[in-house]
Design a protein around this motif. Structure first.
Motif, PDB file in Angstrom:
ATOM      1  N   ILE A  90       2.665  11.515   0.352  1.00 29.92           N
ATOM      2  CA  ILE A  90       3.712  11.913   1.297  1.00 29.92           C
ATOM      3  C   ILE A  90       5.107  11.505   0.838  1.00 29.92           C
ATOM      4  N   CYS A  91       5.210  10.948  -0.369  1.00 31.70           N
ATOM      5  CA  CYS A  91       6.527  10.609  -0.931  1.00 31.70           C
ATOM      6  C   CYS A  91       7.324  11.892  -1.143  1.00 31.70           C
ATOM      7  N   ILE A  92       8.596  11.850  -0.742  1.00 31.45           N
ATOM      8  CA  ILE A  92       9.460  13.025  -0.924  1.00 31.45           C
ATOM      9  C   ILE A  92      10.508  12.789  -2.012  1.00 31.45           C
ATOM     10  N   GLY A  93      10.377  11.676  -2.737  1.00 30.46           N
ATOM     11  CA  GLY A  93      11.283  11.421  -3.848  1.00 30.46           C
ATOM     12  C   GLY A  93      12.692  11.071  -3.421  1.00 30.46           C
ATOM     13  N   ALA A  94      12.801  10.341  -2.332  1.00 31.21           N
ATOM     14  CA  ALA A  94      14.126  10.003  -1.807  1.00 31.21           C
ATOM     15  C   ALA A  94      14.820   8.895  -2.601  1.00 31.21           C
ATOM     16  N   VAL A  95      14.067   8.212  -3.439  1.00 28.47           N
ATOM     17  CA  VAL A  95      14.598   7.213  -4.386  1.00 28.47           C
ATOM     18  C   VAL A  95      15.058   5.903  -3.737  1.00 28.47           C
ATOM     19  N   ALA A  96      15.070   5.846  -2.420  1.00 28.03           N
ATOM     20  CA  ALA A  96      15.577   4.646  -1.744  1.00 28.03           C
ATOM     21  C   ALA A  96      14.790   3.393  -2.133  1.00 28.03           C
ATOM     22  N   CYS A  97      13.511   3.540  -2.308  1.00 25.68           N
ATOM     23  CA  CYS A  97      12.671   2.378  -2.639  1.00 25.68           C
ATOM     24  C   CYS A  97      13.073   1.777  -3.981  1.00 25.68           C
ATOM     25  N   GLU A  98      13.304   2.621  -4.948  1.00 30.81           N
ATOM     26  CA  GLU A  98      13.666   2.128  -6.283  1.00 30.81           C
ATOM     27  C   GLU A  98      15.014   1.414  -6.244  1.00 30.81           C
TER      28      GLU A  98
ATOM     29  N   VAL B  81      13.449   1.064   4.013  1.00 34.61           N
ATOM     30  CA  VAL B  81      14.425   2.100   3.666  1.00 34.61           C
ATOM     31  C   VAL B  81      13.774   3.455   3.361  1.00 34.61           C
ATOM     32  N   CYS B  82      12.476   3.451   3.152  1.00 39.64           N
ATOM     33  CA  CYS B  82      11.783   4.718   2.891  1.00 39.64           C
ATOM     34  C   CYS B  82      11.844   5.596   4.138  1.00 39.64           C
ATOM     35  N   PRO B  83      12.303   6.832   4.004  1.00 33.89           N
ATOM     36  CA  PRO B  83      12.458   7.698   5.174  1.00 33.89           C
ATOM     37  C   PRO B  83      11.147   8.301   5.684  1.00 33.89           C
ATOM     38  N   VAL B  84      10.082   8.123   4.933  1.00 31.08           N
ATOM     39  CA  VAL B  84       8.804   8.725   5.332  1.00 31.08           C
ATOM     40  C   VAL B  84       7.914   7.653   5.978  1.00 31.08           C
TER      41      VAL B  84
ATOM     42  N   LYS C  81       8.665  11.739  -7.832  1.00 32.61           N
ATOM     43  CA  LYS C  81       8.155  10.819  -6.809  1.00 32.61           C
ATOM     44  C   LYS C  81       8.168   9.393  -7.347  1.00 32.61           C
ATOM     45  N   ALA C  82       8.036   8.448  -6.429  1.00 34.48           N
ATOM     46  CA  ALA C  82       8.013   7.049  -6.835  1.00 34.48           C
ATOM     47  C   ALA C  82       6.646   6.671  -7.404  1.00 34.48           C
ATOM     48  N   ASN C  83       6.672   5.763  -8.370  1.00 32.00           N
ATOM     49  CA  ASN C  83       5.455   5.121  -8.849  1.00 32.00           C
ATOM     50  C   ASN C  83       5.533   3.648  -8.512  1.00 32.00           C
TER      51      ASN C  83
ATOM     52  N   GLY D 268       5.092   5.449   7.052  1.00 32.32           N
ATOM     53  CA  GLY D 268       3.754   5.158   6.539  1.00 32.32           C
ATOM     54  C   GLY D 268       3.583   5.360   5.052  1.00 32.32           C
ATOM     55  N   CYS D 269       4.642   5.728   4.376  1.00 36.27           N
ATOM     56  CA  CYS D 269       4.544   5.982   2.928  1.00 36.27           C
ATOM     57  C   CYS D 269       4.361   4.671   2.174  1.00 36.27           C
ATOM     58  N   ILE D 270       5.163   3.665   2.533  1.00 36.56           N
ATOM     59  CA  ILE D 270       5.052   2.337   1.944  1.00 36.56           C
ATOM     60  C   ILE D 270       4.726   1.356   3.060  1.00 36.56           C
ATOM     61  N   LYS D 271       3.674   0.587   2.841  1.00 39.39           N
ATOM     62  CA  LYS D 271       3.343  -0.458   3.814  1.00 39.39           C
ATOM     63  C   LYS D 271       3.184  -1.777   3.093  1.00 39.39           C
TER      64      LYS D 271
ATOM     65  N   VAL E 190       0.869  -1.177   0.000  1.00 39.13           N
ATOM     66  CA  VAL E 190       0.000   0.000   0.000  1.00 39.13           C
ATOM     67  C   VAL E 190       0.906   1.228   0.000  1.00 39.13           C
ATOM     68  N   TYR E 191       0.730   2.060  -0.990  1.00 35.99           N
ATOM     69  CA  TYR E 191       1.633   3.195  -1.194  1.00 35.99           C
ATOM     70  C   TYR E 191       0.863   4.511  -1.135  1.00 35.99           C
ATOM     71  N   ASN E 192       1.284   5.358  -0.216  1.00 37.97           N
ATOM     72  CA  ASN E 192       0.693   6.688  -0.100  1.00 37.97           C
ATOM     73  C   ASN E 192       1.609   7.678  -0.809  1.00 37.97           C
TER      74      ASN E 192
HETATM   75  S1  SF4 Z   1      11.753   5.829  -0.565  1.00 42.09           S
HETATM   76 FE1  SF4 Z   1       9.774   6.639   0.103  1.00 42.09          FE
HETATM   77  S2  SF4 Z   1       9.962   8.842  -0.044  1.00 42.09           S
HETATM   78 FE2  SF4 Z   1      11.613   7.935  -1.231  1.00 42.09          FE
HETATM   79  S3  SF4 Z   1      10.844   7.794  -3.335  1.00 42.09           S
HETATM   80 FE3  SF4 Z   1      10.411   5.865  -2.343  1.00 42.09          FE
HETATM   81  S4  SF4 Z   1       8.350   6.106  -1.520  1.00 42.09           S
HETATM   82 FE4  SF4 Z   1       9.109   8.129  -1.963  1.00 42.09          FE
END
Ligand code: SF4
Length: 81
Positions: free
Chosen positions: A12-20, A67-70, A35-37, A72-75, A7-9
């Motif tokens: 509130i993604c800040i585009g930190a790229v860690a998820c990718e 690894v997402c710094p936000v 932002k992440a898709n 609740g952004c990724i669950k 589940v991705y919100n």
């Molecule tokens: S790690 Fe989190 S904040 Fe960063 S791009 Fe991915 S979803 Fe967004």
């Protein structure tokens, strides 16, 4: 067999790229807003996306959430039948 979903919100993604970097199978960075898709994610509300995943990919998905710094952004959640 247990079923899971990401589940991705995106609100509130800040585009930190860690998820990718952690799980490119699930994530790609949008060239427009940075932002992440969630690849193949289904939109369930404004900027909220879900993707059902097989159990074998739960760890990988959870790593991207970790690894997402936000908060609740990724669950990664178990789907209750
Ligand atoms: S790690 Fe989190 S904040 Fe960063 S791009 Fe991915 S979803 Fe967004």
């Amino acid at each position: 067999m247990a079923r899971y979903k990401i589940v991705y919100n995106r609100n509130i993604c800040i585009g930190a790229v860690a998820c990718e970097a952690q799980a490119p199978r699930f994530w790609e960075i949008d060239s427009e807003d940075g932002k992440a898709n969630l690849k193949n994610g289904k939109k369930i509300a404004h900027e909220i996306f879900e993707l059902e995943i097989p159990e074998e990919f739960v760890k990988e998905a959870q790593n991207s959430a970790d690894v997402c710094p936000v908060a609740g952004c990724i669950k990664v959640v178990k789907i209750e039948d």
